[in-house]
Design a protein around this motif. Structure first.
Motif, short mmCIF file in Angstrom:
data_model
loop_
_atom_site.label_atom_id
_atom_site.label_comp_id
_atom_site.label_asym_id
_atom_site.label_seq_id
_atom_site.Cartn_x
_atom_site.Cartn_y
_atom_site.Cartn_z
N TRP A 91 -26.59 -18.27 54.35
CA TRP A 91 -26.99 -18.14 52.94
C TRP A 91 -28.02 -19.21 52.58
O TRP A 91 -28.97 -18.94 51.83
CB TRP A 91 -25.79 -18.22 52.01
N ALA A 92 -27.84 -20.41 53.11
CA ALA A 92 -28.81 -21.48 52.84
C ALA A 92 -30.15 -21.16 53.49
O ALA A 92 -31.21 -21.45 52.93
CB ALA A 92 -28.26 -22.81 53.33
N LEU A 93 -30.13 -20.54 54.68
CA LEU A 93 -31.36 -20.13 55.33
C LEU A 93 -32.07 -19.07 54.50
O LEU A 93 -33.30 -19.10 54.35
CB LEU A 93 -31.08 -19.60 56.73
N LEU A 94 -31.33 -18.15 53.92
CA LEU A 94 -31.91 -17.15 53.04
C LEU A 94 -32.58 -17.81 51.84
O LEU A 94 -33.70 -17.44 51.47
CB LEU A 94 -30.85 -16.16 52.58
N ALA A 95 -31.92 -18.79 51.26
CA ALA A 95 -32.52 -19.51 50.12
C ALA A 95 -33.78 -20.25 50.55
O ALA A 95 -34.79 -20.25 49.82
CB ALA A 95 -31.51 -20.48 49.53
N CYS A 96 -33.77 -20.86 51.73
CA CYS A 96 -34.96 -21.56 52.22
C CYS A 96 -36.10 -20.59 52.48
O CYS A 96 -37.27 -20.89 52.18
CB CYS A 96 -34.62 -22.33 53.50
N LEU A 97 -35.80 -19.42 53.03
CA LEU A 97 -36.83 -18.41 53.26
C LEU A 97 -37.43 -17.92 51.95
O LEU A 97 -38.65 -17.77 51.84
CB LEU A 97 -36.26 -17.23 54.04
N LEU A 99 -37.55 -19.56 49.15
CA LEU A 99 -38.35 -20.66 48.63
C LEU A 99 -39.70 -20.72 49.34
O LEU A 99 -40.75 -20.88 48.70
CB LEU A 99 -37.61 -21.99 48.80
N GLY A 100 -39.70 -20.55 50.65
CA GLY A 100 -40.95 -20.55 51.40
C GLY A 100 -41.85 -19.38 51.03
O GLY A 100 -43.07 -19.53 50.90
N LEU A 101 -41.27 -18.20 50.83
CA LEU A 101 -42.07 -17.04 50.42
C LEU A 101 -42.61 -17.22 49.02
O LEU A 101 -43.72 -16.76 48.71
CB LEU A 101 -41.23 -15.76 50.52
N TRP A 102 -41.85 -17.88 48.15
CA TRP A 102 -42.34 -18.15 46.80
C TRP A 102 -43.52 -19.12 46.85
O TRP A 102 -44.52 -18.92 46.16
CB TRP A 102 -41.23 -18.71 45.93
N ILE A 103 -43.43 -20.15 47.68
CA ILE A 103 -44.54 -21.10 47.82
C ILE A 103 -45.75 -20.39 48.42
O ILE A 103 -46.88 -20.62 48.00
CB ILE A 103 -44.10 -22.31 48.67
N ILE A 114 -45.95 -9.05 53.42
CA ILE A 114 -44.78 -9.14 52.57
C ILE A 114 -45.17 -9.72 51.22
O ILE A 114 -46.03 -10.59 51.13
CB ILE A 114 -43.66 -9.99 53.23
N THR A 115 -44.55 -9.19 50.19
CA THR A 115 -44.70 -9.72 48.85
C THR A 115 -43.34 -10.21 48.39
O THR A 115 -42.32 -9.83 48.95
CB THR A 115 -45.21 -8.65 47.87
N LEU A 116 -43.32 -11.02 47.40
CA LEU A 116 -42.06 -11.51 46.87
C LEU A 116 -41.56 -10.51 45.83
O LEU A 116 -42.01 -10.48 44.69
CB LEU A 116 -42.25 -12.90 46.24
N SER A 117 -40.64 -9.64 46.26
CA SER A 117 -40.10 -8.62 45.39
C SER A 117 -38.64 -8.38 45.76
O SER A 117 -38.12 -9.00 46.69
CB SER A 117 -40.89 -7.32 45.53
N ARG A 118 -38.01 -7.46 45.07
CA ARG A 118 -36.61 -7.18 45.39
C ARG A 118 -36.48 -6.48 46.74
O ARG A 118 -35.48 -6.64 47.42
CB ARG A 118 -35.96 -6.38 44.29
N PHE A 119 -37.49 -5.69 47.12
CA PHE A 119 -37.45 -5.05 48.43
C PHE A 119 -37.53 -6.09 49.54
O PHE A 119 -36.83 -5.99 50.55
CB PHE A 119 -38.60 -4.05 48.59
N SER A 120 -38.37 -7.09 49.36
CA SER A 120 -38.46 -8.14 50.37
C SER A 120 -37.20 -8.99 50.39
O SER A 120 -36.76 -9.41 51.45
CB SER A 120 -39.70 -9.01 50.14
#
Length: 137
Positions: A91-97, A99-103, A114-120
């Motif tokens: 779960w922490a890895l998911l949060a880090c990913l 965060l990285g996609l948001w950056i 990939i875009t930052l969306s609910r599908f991604s």
């Protein structure tokens, strides 16, 4: 509450952030290379236009997000063999990913893969827990 804080402190944050960072850097490099290829190659632009057309577009985004999640878990397994992965670290890895996609979304890189969306989010979630299935207990 103390147990939750202790569990958060005991997670291998260094390895999780490193795995997520390298994964997002690979995605950004692929997107930059695809941008250059789309600019200079007509055949590549036709192929990408076909793959990301409406019938296949959503499927391609979800599949690339699943691959990104699986790649992050694979890199985590590859680098540190003696680290104990469990559901909390996944779960922490998911949060880090995320965060990285948001950056990455803040950078001036076109969102081709990939875009930052609910599908991604769903794709990365499935990829992380599909590849991390042996560690989920």
């Amino acid at each position: 509450m103390n147990r939750l804080i202790y569990q958060l402190k005991s997670l291998p944050w260094r390895w999780l952030l490193q795995s997520a960072g390298v994964t997002v850097a690979i995605v950004a490099a692929v997107e930059l290379l695809l941008t250059l290829g789309l600019t200079y190659s007509a055949s590549l632009s036709q192929a990408i236009a076909f793959l990301y057309s409406p019938p296949l577009g959503i499927i391609m985004f979800i599949l690339s997000a699943i691959g990104i999640g699986a790649l992050a878990v694979y890199l985590l397994e590859l680098w540190d063999q003696d680290m104990i992965l469990n559901s909390g670290s996944l779960w922490a890895l998911l949060a880090c990913l995320l965060l990285g996609l948001w950056i990455k979304s803040l950078l001036p890189i076109p969102d081709i893969v990939i875009t930052l969306s609910r599908f991604s989010f769903i794709g990365v979630l499935v990829g992380v827990f599909w590849k991390g299935r042996p560690y989920f207990r």
